[in-house]
Design an enzyme around this catalytic site. Sequence first.
Site, PDB file in Angstrom:
ATOM      1  N   HIS A 160      32.112  86.856 -63.269  1.00 27.87           N
ATOM      2  CA  HIS A 160      33.153  86.631 -63.368  1.00 27.87           C
ATOM      3  C   HIS A 160      33.131  88.117 -62.958  1.00 27.87           C
ATOM      4  CE1 HIS A 160      32.266  83.342 -66.123  1.00 27.87           C
ATOM      5  NE2 HIS A 160      33.486  83.028 -66.164  1.00 27.87           N
ATOM      6  N   CYS A 247      29.364  88.249 -72.319  1.00 21.83           N
ATOM      7  CA  CYS A 247      29.686  87.016 -72.872  1.00 21.83           C
ATOM      8  C   CYS A 247      29.097  86.147 -74.346  1.00 21.83           C
ATOM      9  CB  CYS A 247      29.308  85.763 -71.494  1.00 21.83           C
ATOM     10  SG  CYS A 247      28.397  86.683 -70.276  1.00 21.83           S
TER      11      CYS A 247
HETATM   12  C1  CIR Z   1      28.816  78.999 -66.469  1.00 20.90           C
HETATM   13  O1  CIR Z   1      28.236  79.485 -65.335  1.00 20.90           O
HETATM   14  O2  CIR Z   1      30.117  79.042 -66.496  1.00 20.90           O
HETATM   15  C2  CIR Z   1      28.318  79.639 -68.023  1.00 20.90           C
HETATM   16  N1  CIR Z   1      26.233  79.345 -67.499  1.00 20.90           N
HETATM   17  C3  CIR Z   1      27.634  80.978 -67.508  1.00 20.90           C
HETATM   18  C4  CIR Z   1      28.581  82.227 -68.531  1.00 20.90           C
HETATM   19  C5  CIR Z   1      28.776  83.593 -68.221  1.00 20.90           C
HETATM   20  N2  CIR Z   1      29.568  83.712 -69.196  1.00 20.90           N
HETATM   21  C6  CIR Z   1      30.342  85.170 -68.637  1.00 20.90           C
HETATM   22  O3  CIR Z   1      29.614  86.084 -67.558  1.00 20.90           O
HETATM   23  N3  CIR Z   1      31.229  85.683 -69.578  1.00 20.90           N
END
Ligand code: CIR
Length: 252
Positions: A160, A247
């Site tokens: 992200h 996150c």
């Molecule tokens: C994903 O791949 O969507 C989750 N395992 C990790 C999300 C992490 N979120 C973020 O960086 N905002």
Amino acid sequence: MFTHAIVRKPGPNFAEGITTSDLKSANFFSILHQHQAYVETLKSIGLEVIILDPLPDYPDSYFVEDAAVVTPKVAVITRPGAETRRGEAIAIAPVLAEYREIVSIQAPGTLDGGDVLMVGRHFFIGISDRTNTEGAEQLGFILEQHGYTWTPLPVSGGLHLKSGVNFMGGNTLLLTQVFSARYEFNSYEMIVVDEAETYAANTLWVNDHLIMPAGFPKTRHNLENLGLPIIELEVSEARKMDGGLTCLSLRL
Ligand code: CIR
């Protein structure tokens, strides 16, 4: 100043979430412990923390930041790029409706909150594998209607936008070398993280404190020049699932 944070506890199946990491498999008891420390830290800097229960069908649902974009005036419910995470956004809507006007991203737009960086009244929206141009434009339109400005930019490295760039208060961004070359950030002071410490770019500025992942001494040293209190937290287990400190909460 933020008054509230929304978090969701990791569930026992959290290690079934999406990951590209080749770090060894994540441990439930460790992540619960680390999550608890995160909650306590937010409380210690004056936030009321709303703790939601795990969503058993959504192992990544403790990464609440991806499900919404919260501004002082409006909360935007996202449409996560990973189809298997879409229900997380639906589940967060009634919680945020207690605090803000709610608007939702519509198909075919996709948007993950992790791709949206708020810098005062301006927003940077990353176009990534999770956030498409349609989703970014929908969010941009909603933001404009509420008096904010925005800039789209491509996310070329990391999951992200906020995996690689975060606001540290004042006029300062903490970012990876790749992002430091982007013209969109020209007017900001930059602290560029060392190649060996790119994960530390995911440091959370909240209520004039910096919460950073433990074990990145060069970045810590550079952040100390900002004169803000720094709190290091162990986030090894969230990292194994491609997530980090920003996150794990929605701040409002
Ligand atoms: C994903 O791949 O969507 C989750 N395992 C990790 C999300 C992490 N979120 C973020 O960086 N905002």
